[in-house]
Design a protein around this motif. Sequence first.
Motif, PDB file in Angstrom:
ATOM      1  N   UNK A 255      44.535  46.705  30.391  1.00  0.00           N
ATOM      2  CA  UNK A 255      45.185  45.421  30.670  1.00  0.00           C
ATOM      3  C   UNK A 255      44.304  44.270  30.170  1.00  0.00           C
ATOM      4  N   UNK A 256      44.844  43.040  30.124  1.00  0.00           N
ATOM      5  CA  UNK A 256      44.081  41.938  29.525  1.00  0.00           C
ATOM      6  C   UNK A 256      42.662  41.786  30.090  1.00  0.00           C
ATOM      7  N   UNK A 257      42.524  41.887  31.427  1.00  0.00           N
ATOM      8  CA  UNK A 257      41.189  41.699  32.015  1.00  0.00           C
ATOM      9  C   UNK A 257      40.219  42.815  31.601  1.00  0.00           C
ATOM     10  N   UNK A 258      40.756  44.000  31.293  1.00  0.00           N
ATOM     11  CA  UNK A 258      39.898  45.098  30.839  1.00  0.00           C
ATOM     12  C   UNK A 258      39.317  44.798  29.456  1.00  0.00           C
ATOM     13  N   UNK A 259      40.146  44.186  28.590  1.00  0.00           N
ATOM     14  CA  UNK A 259      39.636  43.837  27.255  1.00  0.00           C
ATOM     15  C   UNK A 259      38.582  42.738  27.346  1.00  0.00           C
TER      16      UNK A 259
END
Length: 745
Positions: A148-152
Amino acid sequence: MRIRALSAFLACGLFCATQPLARAADALLEARFDAAISSEDQLAWLKEMSSAPNHVGSPHDKANAESILARFKSWGWDAHIEVFQVLYPTPVSTLVELVKPARVKLGGQEPRIAEDPTSSVAGMLPPYVAFQGDGDVSADLVYVNYGLPEDYEALARRGVDVKGKIAIARYGGGWRGLKPKLAQEHGAIGCLIYSDPEQDGYGIGDVYPKGGARPDTGVQRGSVADMTTYPGDPLTPGIGATADAPRLKREDAKTILKIPTLPISYRDATQLLSRLGGPHAPDNFAGALPLRYHLGGDGKTVVHLAVKSEWSLKPAYDVVAMLKGSQYPDQWVMRGNHHDAWVMGAGDPLSGNVAMLSEAKALGKLYQEGWRPKRTIVYLSWDAEEPMLLGSTEYAETHARELQSRALVYINTDGNGRGFLNASGSHEYQHLVNEVAKDVKDPQTGVSVIERARSKLRVAAFDKTQPVDERTLKAAEDGADLPIGALGSGSDYSAYLQHLGLASLNLGFGGEDEGDGVYHSIYDSFHHFTTFDDPGLQYGAALSKVVGRLVLRIADSDTPPQRFSDFADTVSVYLTEVTKLADDRRTQDAKRAKLLSDGAFNQASDPLNPVGPAIDKATTPRIELAALANAVDRLGKSAKAYDAVFAEKGAGLAPQAREKLNAMLRDISQLLLDPRGLPEREWYRHMIYAPGRFTGYGAKTLPGVREAIEERRFEDANTYAARVAAVLDAYSSRLDAARAVIVGQ
Ligand SMILES: [Zn+2]
């Protein structure tokens, strides 16, 4: 597909408008309905329907549609099959192997389990995800957590990216299709998705066949078509996929991914993750595998991934069945469940489909005994739901005009389970759902379904075993109506609610079954379902009684049992949430800026495991919410005024006034659509409920405003606050006019 969440239901609050006499007649009819509901019927149908693979295009899925049609006809329904021609990629070959530092062959079909007789039948498709992009790639592997975006962002702060690499993500945290989509957007050339045992394996229970949780060989299939843009056939957005419909070229369809993607088991994932080097993964990236999770990306772990599919159009067989209304034949109460599956699909979707068949048999019996519903009842057994709601969406798009001018509600179920009633949907029906749940008994405890749900919520909050929000807990403690959830996506209601604007509900039991453990695998079988999920299909019968009552009470009411103040109260909660979201964001932005200017990120970083500073972001400005707040206030007043007048005078309306009132209320929910749709996804037109762009199945309420704040599109936030205010004002005006009809008659 199916979803669960513990949020659901109860009691008669301010308004018990139903008259005592009418109520007694209803109760008698409902008792006759209940007497015709049979768990034995459901067991026999489930066994037959889940005896062979049921994916789109399979002979047995078609045979099921034909047997469902024959049953409806034998029970006296006017029924037919409507066929659509939908794009459905069938896998021809799938390959995944570790190439470096060792050669290990992975993937392939899930192995049979001796205790499960249907795990070895012929014709099952291998593990795959529909609407990925075919291809043959070899590259270095990077672990991206949920992808998800926060993981990237976490990866970037550790100096790792996925450009030119293969991403491996774990299931959970957000919808499946976002994982390869975001991997692709970040430059990955392939994607693997695995089921970490933390989510649905030994993290939740004993594994199959000892228990019901996912075995180390189990793989979750699914669709990765980008339904956050639009669901349904990728080649015919917005129109029905009839044989002669104009179609996009496959390469132009926005919802088909470009990179090859496969799902794998945690046995296979262990082979890969245990060999990954590179930086330590942050703590929140760790699942339940017995290894230290690393991020990879150091060039030492190379994977070969190849997928080839056959991309022809396939027929989708929707079964459509009607019982004509005696008094309001042009007001339709719709109710559906899909019949296609990834493999056998005993739990998902057939357990819900057999509950629906039970209702149809019971309604048919009442009809043959002389009962006539006031409104027309339409039952639908959808095909091609699994690849991305194809059968239901194409039907909705084909018949859009007719549905918008006749239908007043769409009630959906999907796979059922054991435990507690979950209900989500249009909040003007929240009170009705609570009333129905009060009148159906929980099969295991003998208390009402609503009482059991209340007890569960209170105990879960006390024991702290599950988060329960304050509002729900208070309702459970006070014996008040339990709030129902908001609908995102993940099953066939999506086109009806979010594209056509029909009021919709989605219901099912769950929380005590182990269906998650075999979700979309070959082990979602009759054996698993009748051993670990709903032995004896007692909750199948309970679901029939709940949904049957909803259908009966809406179809037979003089005026549909809606309570608009529940909707108004709920929208007011959403506005409070959105306001708080913007404030919290602003505080967070200020803290980030200060940490950056103080150099705090660098000072806090461990030089041996360095983590870079947070990515700088502009400050969230004040969003213009005043007009929206005024519209929400007005809605509250209009709804309360209408409900009060209806409670007082609704039962004694003259026929002409009744007709006028019903016409005004039938399509009131369609006023919540804005034809311009949501930013970058105009197919989604509902201004109150939508699936989240970055959560997928999970709902985003007031999506135009909420997502704009989350995604820092601040112009859009202001624009959509005004648009939501406009649709709410139109809704309030309609309520005011409806009240005037009652007052002025
Ligand atoms: Zn399903």
